[in-house]
Design an enzyme around this catalytic site. Structure first.
Site, mmCIF file in Angstrom:
data_model
loop_
_atom_site.group_PDB
_atom_site.id
_atom_site.type_symbol
_atom_site.label_atom_id
_atom_site.label_comp_id
_atom_site.label_asym_id
_atom_site.label_seq_id
_atom_site.Cartn_x
_atom_site.Cartn_y
_atom_site.Cartn_z
ATOM 1 N N SER A 15 0.837 -1.195 0.000
ATOM 2 C CA SER A 15 0.000 0.000 0.000
ATOM 3 C C SER A 15 0.877 1.252 0.000
ATOM 4 C CB SER A 15 -0.963 -0.050 1.195
ATOM 5 O OG SER A 15 -1.980 0.915 1.073
ATOM 6 N N ASP B 132 -10.120 -4.705 -4.266
ATOM 7 C CA ASP B 132 -9.525 -3.740 -3.332
ATOM 8 C C ASP B 132 -10.370 -2.461 -3.277
ATOM 9 O OD1 ASP B 132 -7.893 -1.912 -1.942
ATOM 10 O OD2 ASP B 132 -6.057 -2.785 -2.745
ATOM 11 N N HIS C 69 -8.030 -5.383 0.182
ATOM 12 C CA HIS C 69 -6.752 -4.706 0.434
ATOM 13 C C HIS C 69 -5.985 -5.542 1.445
ATOM 14 C CE1 HIS C 69 -4.233 -1.193 -0.047
ATOM 15 N NE2 HIS C 69 -4.171 -0.995 1.253
#
Length: 224
Positions: A118, A172, A203
């Site tokens: 991320s 996601d 995610h």
């Protein structure tokens, strides 16, 4: 001079000859991905030092200014303005300091893999592609390329020839898979050897992803 970030470290054997620097996501810390190491390593690999730095604590605009571990401020949900460039470049410099410490410990940049999830993945891409001394590889998990408008001019020859592994969840909700895929495609068009994988998850990370990453790392380690 950049302050050396605090880190959690795992060594898979004595006298590591390869290093992996792994950057966590927003609000997490360096312990977040440490449990994956036993699932990731393969028999026969040389000793590896896994370095898990803790990001600095800072205010995050989209979280109402709440202070948390973050590699940069997030000022907007629009991905073109999402990453605070000043913060990204500060974190890039902190990663450079971590890489320099690995150099001092006997591991050259060409034997270092830079992994990020991320927000950490965004910094991994931003740093790795702009380095004068190329890395063994860059791993971008559930992320995107920040400062994309400057990458064509700022990417070095070493960065261009650093292989990149992209992995993303098809569901996601934080960073849509299309954003990640667009980053992969943009780098591929610039001549980067970029490999794309997506998985039926949100995610997060999954077992199949870790297996594919281990395969990719195995190929990279075999070339060192």
């Amino acid at each position: 001079m950049n302050t050396l970030l605090e880190t959690h470290e795992i060594e898979t054997g004595p006298h590591p000859s390869i290093s992996v620097i792994w950057l966590h996501g927003l609000g997490a810390d360096g312990f977040d991905f440490a449990p994956i190491v036993p699932e990731l390593i393969r028999p026969g690999w040389p000793a590896i030092r896994f370095v898990f730095p803790h990001a600095p604590v800072r205010a995050v605009t989209i979280n109402n200014g709440f202070r948390m571990r973050a590699w940069y401020d997030i000022k907007s949900f629009d991905f073109k303005q999402r990453a605070d460039e000043t913060g990204v470049r500060e974190s890039m410099a902190q990663v450079d300091t971590l890489i320099a410490r690995e150099n001092e410990r006997g591991v050259t940049a060409s034997r270092i893999f830079l992994i990020g999830f991320s927000q950490g993945g965004a910094v991994a891409l931003a740093n790795g592609l702009r380095r004068e001394a190329g890395l063994a590889g860059i791993v971008a998990l559930s992320t995107y390329l920040p400062m994309a408008d400057t990458i064509a001019n700022e990417m070095t020859q070493a960065g261009k020839h650093t292989p990149v592994f992209f992995a993303h969840g098809s569901g996601d909700p934080v960073i849509p898979v299309a954003i990640g895929k667009a980053s992969h495609d943009a780098l591929a068009q610039l001549g980067v050897s970029s490999q794309w994988h997506d998985y039926p998850m949100q995610h997060a990370v999954c077992a199949e992803e870790i297996s594919d990453l281990a395969d990719w790392l195995d190929q990279g380690i075999g070339k060192l």
